[in-house]
Design an enzyme around this catalytic site. Structure first.
Site, mmCIF file in Angstrom:
data_model
loop_
_atom_site.group_PDB
_atom_site.id
_atom_site.type_symbol
_atom_site.label_atom_id
_atom_site.label_comp_id
_atom_site.label_asym_id
_atom_site.label_seq_id
_atom_site.Cartn_x
_atom_site.Cartn_y
_atom_site.Cartn_z
ATOM 1 N N ASP A 256 -22.215 -77.491 1.246
ATOM 2 C CA ASP A 256 -23.168 -76.584 1.238
ATOM 3 C C ASP A 256 -23.072 -75.869 2.844
ATOM 4 O O ASP A 256 -22.536 -76.491 3.602
ATOM 5 C CB ASP A 256 -24.820 -77.031 1.152
ATOM 6 C CG ASP A 256 -25.153 -77.472 0.062
ATOM 7 O OD1 ASP A 256 -24.314 -77.192 -1.108
ATOM 8 O OD2 ASP A 256 -26.442 -77.662 -0.123
ATOM 9 N N HIS A 398 -22.047 -81.102 3.792
ATOM 10 C CA HIS A 398 -21.813 -79.743 4.219
ATOM 11 C C HIS A 398 -20.775 -79.740 5.112
ATOM 12 O O HIS A 398 -20.192 -80.554 5.784
ATOM 13 C CB HIS A 398 -23.057 -79.653 5.311
ATOM 14 C CG HIS A 398 -24.810 -79.839 4.630
ATOM 15 N ND1 HIS A 398 -25.072 -81.207 4.577
ATOM 16 C CD2 HIS A 398 -25.164 -79.062 4.292
ATOM 17 C CE1 HIS A 398 -26.136 -80.974 4.003
ATOM 18 N NE2 HIS A 398 -26.625 -79.468 3.982
HETATM 19 ZN ZN ZN Z 1 -28.109 -75.836 3.193
#
Ligand code: ZN
Length: 446
Positions: A256, A398
């Site tokens: 992400d 991430h």
């Molecule tokens: Zn996020």
């Protein structure tokens, strides 16, 4: 004579007794006896090796083995069998080639097997041993028959001297397919036989029998699957196979908050190196300046999902603003890649009925939270994944942290080595046969 070299045929032409000259071949050619088919034709333009021993040309059976044959001379029954896989091809009188199943036995109808004795109608042919291999003197067959190779069916045939050619019924030239075995053998089979061979472990595509392995110093090799274990034992790591097997475990690794070229590209390089893919939930605000990174994701078969334009908590927004966050991002992604994203990851995993009703695509959550944003520690991220991972997991990371990019360099090969297939979220749903609905939330797909 070299050890390990197996010998299949000896070609020797003894001219008439009154002419005490023995001529012998170069590579299987029978000189001065044109009606004999030369051995080089046996293997259908593949080069084979031969050498001379005591005036006989010996053909190295290893060459035939390379093309999928097992060649065995049975001294007791005086039978020459040229075997390919579970089928045996033998030679019958008049040049017809019969096949029979070695499992079903010789009685198996309609296939009939005959031994070499039949060729010569009761006369024994001569043979001798070289390094444990039985060789046959062709000249002992010569008085009784002729030898030829039928490349279309890759079988040897003999037919009897003196019979009119019409007695020889050539086999129909059926369309053929090259098939591959995991141990590197190849075989030419008639198209009608392809399915039968698939059932006993042969494949139509070479890529089905090979695997790519990589070394810690980034070397890359392709080997036959039969060799993979030996390479793993030497420290090589397999990369992900090109085809997904729905029966085997799979996980969706997701990233992400990117793209951020410095770290996202490192992760993409790792995915590419191991032939794996992942899903990137990108922010519209970052995607619009990093088209190249998105195109690389697409090129590698990764999925690009929608993570909103600038990461608001959607549950705090009006439906109009939620639509705008998602719609604007979809448009940016579509402008770059040519396709709208088919999955949404709501920031913080926060969603409610309003989010679901305007989403227009499934909401993808996660079953393994690496907390990489918090720890910023590669070892802890690796441990979070490898200590929990199971079939159907969706793993949250991430792609904006160096520590995560570093962790990915270990996690991706470790998952593959443990038997997981790395798939995108859409692929996970597809292979698990669990269609997703717009607005519904999924934290794993099993
Ligand atoms: Zn996020």
């Amino acid at each position: 004579m070299k050890k390990f070299i197996t010998v299949f045929l000896i070609i020797s032409i003894i001219m008439a007794m009154l002419v005490p000259t023995t001529l012998y071949a170069g590579i299987g050619d029978v000189i001065g006896y044109a009606k004999y088919t030369d051995i080089s034709a046996y293997i259908n333009h593949y080069p084979i090796t031969s050498y001379n021993i005591n005036d006989y040309t010996v053909v190295v059976a290893e060459d035939l083995r390379n093309y999928g044959f097992d060649v065995v001379w049975d001294g007791n029954s005086r039978t020459l069998s040229i075997t390919r896989n579970e089928l045996a091809t033998e030679i019958a009188p008049y040049g017809r080639v019969y096949k029979y199943s070695s499992v079903a036995g010789r009685e198996s109808v309609p296939y009939v097997a005959t031994d070499i004795k039949t060729y010569v109608y009761g006369n024994f042919v001569e043979s001798f041993n070289i390094n444990g291999q039985t060789c046959i003197y062709i000249d002992s067959l010569a008085p009784y028959g002729k030898v030829a190779w039928v490349p279309e069916v890759r079988a040897i045939k003999l037919w009897l001297e003196g019979l009119p050619m019409k007695a020889y019924e050539p086999l129909t030239e059926a369309p053929v397919t090259i098939m591959y075995a995991p141990d590197g053998r190849t075989l030419v089979v008639e198209n009608s036989e392809v399915e039968a061979y698939k059932n006993v472990g042969w494949f139509e595509n070479k890529s089905d029998v090979t695997a790519v392995l990589v070394s810690s110093d980034k070397r890359r090799i392709e080997v036959y699957k039969a060799e993979v274990e030996a390479y793993i034992a030497q420290g090589w790591t397999p990369v992900q196979a090109n085809t997904i097997d729905p029966a085997k475990p799979m996980v969706a690794v997701t990233f992400d908050d990117g793209p951020k070229p410095a770290t996202t590209n490192r992760i993409l390089d790792t995915l590419e190196f191991y032939n794996a893919c992942a899903t990137f939930f990108v922010l519209g605000s970052l995607a619009e300046g990093n088209a190249g990174v998105l195109l690389k994701m697409k090129e590698l078969g990764c999925q690009i999902g929608n993570h909103t334009y600038d990461h608001p908590q959607l549950t705090k927004l009006s439906s109009q603003k939620i639509s705008s966050q998602l719609g604007r991002t979809s448009e940016i992604i579509a402008n770059i890649t040519g396709a709208n994203p088919t999955a949404i990851r709501p920031p913080y995993g926060a969603y409610n009925k309003t989010v679901s009703s305007v989403a227009g695509a499934p909401l993808i959550l996660w079953s393994i939270d690496t907390l990489d944003w918090k720890s910023r520690n590669a070892n802890s991220v690796i441990d979070a994944v490898m200590s929990k991972v199971k079939d159907g997991d969706i793993i949250l990371m991430h792609d904006i942290y160096n520590s995560t990019a570093t962790a990915a360099e270990t996690i991706i090969p470790a998952l593959i080595q443990r038997g997981f297939q790395l798939v995108t979220v859409d692929e996970l749903a597809y292979y698990k046969n669990k269609p997703m609905s717009p607005g519904s939330a999924y934290s794993q797909i099993r």
